[in-house]
Write an enzyme that holds these catalytic residues in place. Structure first.
Site, mmCIF file in Angstrom:
data_model
loop_
_atom_site.group_PDB
_atom_site.id
_atom_site.type_symbol
_atom_site.label_atom_id
_atom_site.label_comp_id
_atom_site.label_asym_id
_atom_site.label_seq_id
_atom_site.Cartn_x
_atom_site.Cartn_y
_atom_site.Cartn_z
ATOM 1 N N HIS A 160 0.818 -1.218 0.000
ATOM 2 C CA HIS A 160 0.000 0.000 0.000
ATOM 3 C C HIS A 160 0.847 1.262 0.000
ATOM 4 O O HIS A 160 0.419 2.296 -0.499
ATOM 5 C CB HIS A 160 -1.028 -0.042 1.130
ATOM 6 C CG HIS A 160 -2.168 -0.942 0.771
ATOM 7 N ND1 HIS A 160 -2.193 -2.261 1.106
ATOM 8 C CD2 HIS A 160 -3.264 -0.715 0.011
ATOM 9 C CE1 HIS A 160 -3.280 -2.813 0.605
ATOM 10 N NE2 HIS A 160 -3.957 -1.894 -0.065
ATOM 11 N N GLU B 97 -11.165 -10.798 -4.577
ATOM 12 C CA GLU B 97 -9.724 -10.703 -4.326
ATOM 13 C C GLU B 97 -9.184 -11.898 -3.557
ATOM 14 O O GLU B 97 -8.004 -11.978 -3.266
ATOM 15 C CB GLU B 97 -9.365 -9.387 -3.635
ATOM 16 C CG GLU B 97 -10.185 -9.027 -2.442
ATOM 17 C CD GLU B 97 -9.826 -7.648 -1.869
ATOM 18 O OE1 GLU B 97 -8.889 -7.014 -2.353
ATOM 19 O OE2 GLU B 97 -10.497 -7.238 -0.915
ATOM 20 N N ASP C 52 -4.615 -8.260 -4.332
ATOM 21 C CA ASP C 52 -4.763 -9.351 -3.372
ATOM 22 C C ASP C 52 -5.024 -10.681 -4.062
ATOM 23 O O ASP C 52 -4.590 -11.720 -3.571
ATOM 24 C CB ASP C 52 -5.898 -9.040 -2.387
ATOM 25 C CG ASP C 52 -5.418 -8.098 -1.295
ATOM 26 O OD1 ASP C 52 -4.306 -8.322 -0.787
ATOM 27 O OD2 ASP C 52 -6.129 -7.128 -0.981
ATOM 28 N N CYS D 279 -9.976 -3.122 -10.199
ATOM 29 C CA CYS D 279 -9.512 -1.921 -9.496
ATOM 30 C C CYS D 279 -8.133 -2.110 -8.877
ATOM 31 O O CYS D 279 -7.631 -1.236 -8.202
ATOM 32 C CB CYS D 279 -10.516 -1.478 -8.437
ATOM 33 S SG CYS D 279 -10.721 -2.685 -7.118
HETATM 34 C C1 PEP Z 1 -6.673 -5.100 -4.551
HETATM 35 O O1 PEP Z 1 -6.452 -5.951 -3.679
HETATM 36 O O2 PEP Z 1 -6.399 -5.258 -5.750
HETATM 37 C C2 PEP Z 1 -7.290 -3.822 -4.185
HETATM 38 C C3 PEP Z 1 -7.683 -2.969 -5.087
HETATM 39 O O3 PEP Z 1 -7.389 -3.527 -2.857
HETATM 40 P P1 PEP Z 1 -6.125 -3.085 -1.967
HETATM 41 O O4 PEP Z 1 -4.966 -2.843 -2.894
HETATM 42 O O5 PEP Z 1 -6.501 -1.875 -1.227
HETATM 43 O O6 PEP Z 1 -5.908 -4.281 -1.099
HETATM 44 MG MG MG Z 2 -7.315 -5.728 -1.746
#
Ligand code: PEP
Ligand code: MG
Length: 604
Positions: A222, A471, A495, A542
């Site tokens: 992140h 995910e 994920d 996403c």
């Molecule tokens: C993902 O897991 O692709 C996602 C968009 O959520 P995050 O990156 O916040 O875990």
């Molecule tokens: Mg995620």
């Protein structure tokens, strides 16, 4: 001596600047520039802290004198003498005051900077006894830092607003850089740290740093994701960077290549200045596509939405030409709050105002709010202990919806705030990390409970479309079951890859195995998109794959028509779409799906 360190490419672009090495987390202190008028005050703070530590040691020494000789360990007496000697040594005092007077560092920063300089000198000593004195130096400095310690724990917490954007002393610049900077332009500063939390990074926007390097982290950690959103050159997973780089070293970050050049030669600096200019020109060219609709050559319309972390990010989304927010990572409203002196959780009103601001910021375009996804590399509070992130495998632990279902009262507050904000515009409610039907049912019950409460209280709220993130591999394998309960799906590839390939997305030691082109990943993606489309349900991606142009053609070929990414990535993805023929891409994507080695299939 020039050398390079390789890490993970995080965000595009080049920056050339001076290193600001942040102390290890043990000495995680505030780093900020003081006003010239505060130099005297800062020197006095430093001297007072030193005097306090000297007094503490002298007090212990006095206590030892009163003890019977046999009870006063000789080693301790000797150690205290060494500590006193180090504290009173002019090399330490002079070095620290130089950082304060010449560089305008705050006292804590000056102390850790000088510690680094002296620690290197100790490391180079031949005599093992003297070499070991480094640990003593660390102890006395740590003690002084404790005395100096004020409020706050984030690296940027105490950056006075007046110093934001203030010019750093240019010092002596390499000639090539001297030419490239305007006469009054400061030499950019690059933060080098072992680790930075995602919430630390959010404060980067207001800080003086033009790029950063961390030792830990993978491409989809992140911290890396937030950096990409901020569009600042960064490299993560650059092992040993904070040991190998010295304060004030000249650095080049090549964010595209994931390379860090330390003390680069004049020729290399020239080369990277050129690359930086090319990058800036390319960005300018891409911004012209802002108002062009994303339609393929054969007329397929594609929705390009934005991923945001804070309501204010909607400005960047609009600016980039997003047609909505495809992912509002609402957990950023919950993170790092105690360090800022706020209550641990935002209350309903604070959340409602934030979601409403996001909705209003998008001027009628849809906003997808993902419910809180705390855990793993997004701890609620770095300093808090006993949280979900304390467990051995936090990514597999009480994260996201699991945490929300374990804390239903907290979750209902969030749901109420989101439903209330939905009275002001279209909100799509997205639930992360679901894997079990029982979790889906509990979530739906809690959404009903939030609605009933609002009804009973006569509070206005709006309708929302309900979506699930895909995910976890289990969710991908039961897409049709999920579709019975949800209006739309959003694939979180970050994920999905982590959990399918059993690769911790934050761990740089396995980053080379984090492969979005793995046939298992491509197969899951194809299957989810196909199933959702066959049922006429809306599906988007996403995760970071959506904003990475090397996947745009393949995802279009799978039939994906909704992508959500950082606003900064929208123009480049749009350009790919404008050049693509979706009908031709479908058989090519099929060929890739059939291949054991997707890399071997030539591009169209
Ligand atoms: C993902 O897991 O692709 C996602 C968009 O959520 P995050 O990156 O916040 O875990
Ligand atoms: Mg995620």
């Amino acid at each position: 001596m020039s050398f390079s360190i390789h890490g993970q490419a995080v965000s595009r672009g080049v920056v050339i600047g001076r290193a600001v090495v942040m102390a290890s987390s043990r000495m995680d202190v505030a780093h900020y520039f003081i006003e010239p008028t505060d130099i005297g005050k800062e020197l006095r703070r430093m001297a007072a802290a030193r005097d306090t530590v000297v007094q503490e040691i002298e007090q212990v020494q006095r206590g030892l004198v009163d003890l019977p000789a046999s009870d006063a360990p000789a080693e301790l007496t000797a150690l205290l003498d060494v500590h006193l000697m180090l504290l009173q040594d002019q090399t330490l005092a002079k070095g620290v005051s130089d950082w304060i007077v010449e560089r305008h560092y705050n006292a804590e920063w000056a102390l850790t900077a000088q510690l680094e300089v002296l620690a290197r000198q100790f490391d180079e000593m031949e005599d093992p006894y003297l070499r070991e004195r480094k640990a003593d130096l660390e102890q006395v400095i740590e003690r002084m830092l404790v005395v100096l310690a004020g409020e706050g724990s984030s690296v940027f917490d105490r950056v006075p607003k007046s110093t934001i954007g203030r010019n750093h002393d240019r010092g002596e610049l390499p000639p090539a850089l001297e030419k490239a900077l305007a006469p009054d332009e400061a030499a950019p500063l690059i933060l080098v740290a072992r680790d930075l939390s995602p919430s630390d990074l959010l404060q980067f926007k207001q800080s003086i740093f033009a790029g950063f390097v961390t030792e830990v982290g993978g491409k989809t950690s992140h911290t890396a994701i937030v950096a990409r959103g901020l569009d600042i050159p960064a490299v993560v997973g650059a092992r040993s960077a904070s040991q190998l780089i010295k304060q004030d070293d000249w650095l080049v970050i090549d964010g595209d290549g994931g390379v860090l050049l330390v003390d680069p030669s004049p020729t290399l600096i020239e080369e990277y200045i050129f690359k930086q200019r090319e990058g800036n020109l390319e960005r300018e060219r891409l911004t012209r596509l802002r108002h062009t609709p994303a339609v393929t050559l054969d007329g397929e319309a594609v929705q390009l939405m934005a991923n945001i972390e804070q309501p204010g990010d909607t400005d960047a989304a609009i600016e980039a030409g997003a047609v909505g927010v495809g992912l509002f990572r609402s957990e950023f409203l919950f993170m790092g709050r105690t360090a800022k002196g706020q209550s641990q959780l935002p209350d309903e009103e604070e959340q409602f105002l934030a979601y409403k601001a996001a909705v209003e910021g998008m001027h009628g375009m849809p906003v997808t709010i993902r419910t809180i996804d705390i855990g793993a590399d997004k701890p609620l509070d770095r300093q808090a202990r006993g949280g979900a992130d304390d467990h051995l495998n936090p990514a597999l632990g009480l994260r996201a919806i699991r945490w929300c279902l374990a804390e239903p009262a907290m979750f209902v507050v969030q749901l109420r705030a989101i439903l209330r904000a939905a009275a002001f515009g279209q909100i799509d409610l997205l639930i992360p990390m679901l894997a079990h039907v029982s979790e889906i049912k509990q979530t739906l019950q809690l959404i009903d409970r939030a609605r009933q409460q609002l009804d009973a209280e006569g509070v206005a709220y709006g309708s929302v479309r309900l979506g699930a993130m895909i995910e976890v591999p289990a969710a991908a394998m039961m897409t049709s079951v999920f579709l019975k309960y949800f209006d739309f799906l959003s694939i979180g590839t970050n994920d999905l890859i982590q959990y399918t390939l059993a690769i911790d997305r934050v761990d740089e030691s396995v980053a080379h195995l984090y492969d979005p082109w793995h046939p298992a990943i491509l197969g899951l993606l194809a299957q989810v998109i196909k199933t959702a489309r066959a049922q006429g349900k809306h599906v988007s991606v996403c995760g970071e794959m959506a904003g990475d142009t090397q996947f745009t053609a393949f995802l279009l070929g799978l039939g994906l028509r909704n992508f959500s990414m950082h606003p900064t990535q929208i123009p480049a993805v749009k350009r790919q779409i404008l050049r693509s023929n979706a009908a031709q891409l479908a058989p090519w994507a099929d060929e890739i799906l059939q291949s054991d080695d997707p890399h071997s299939v030539p591009p169209l």
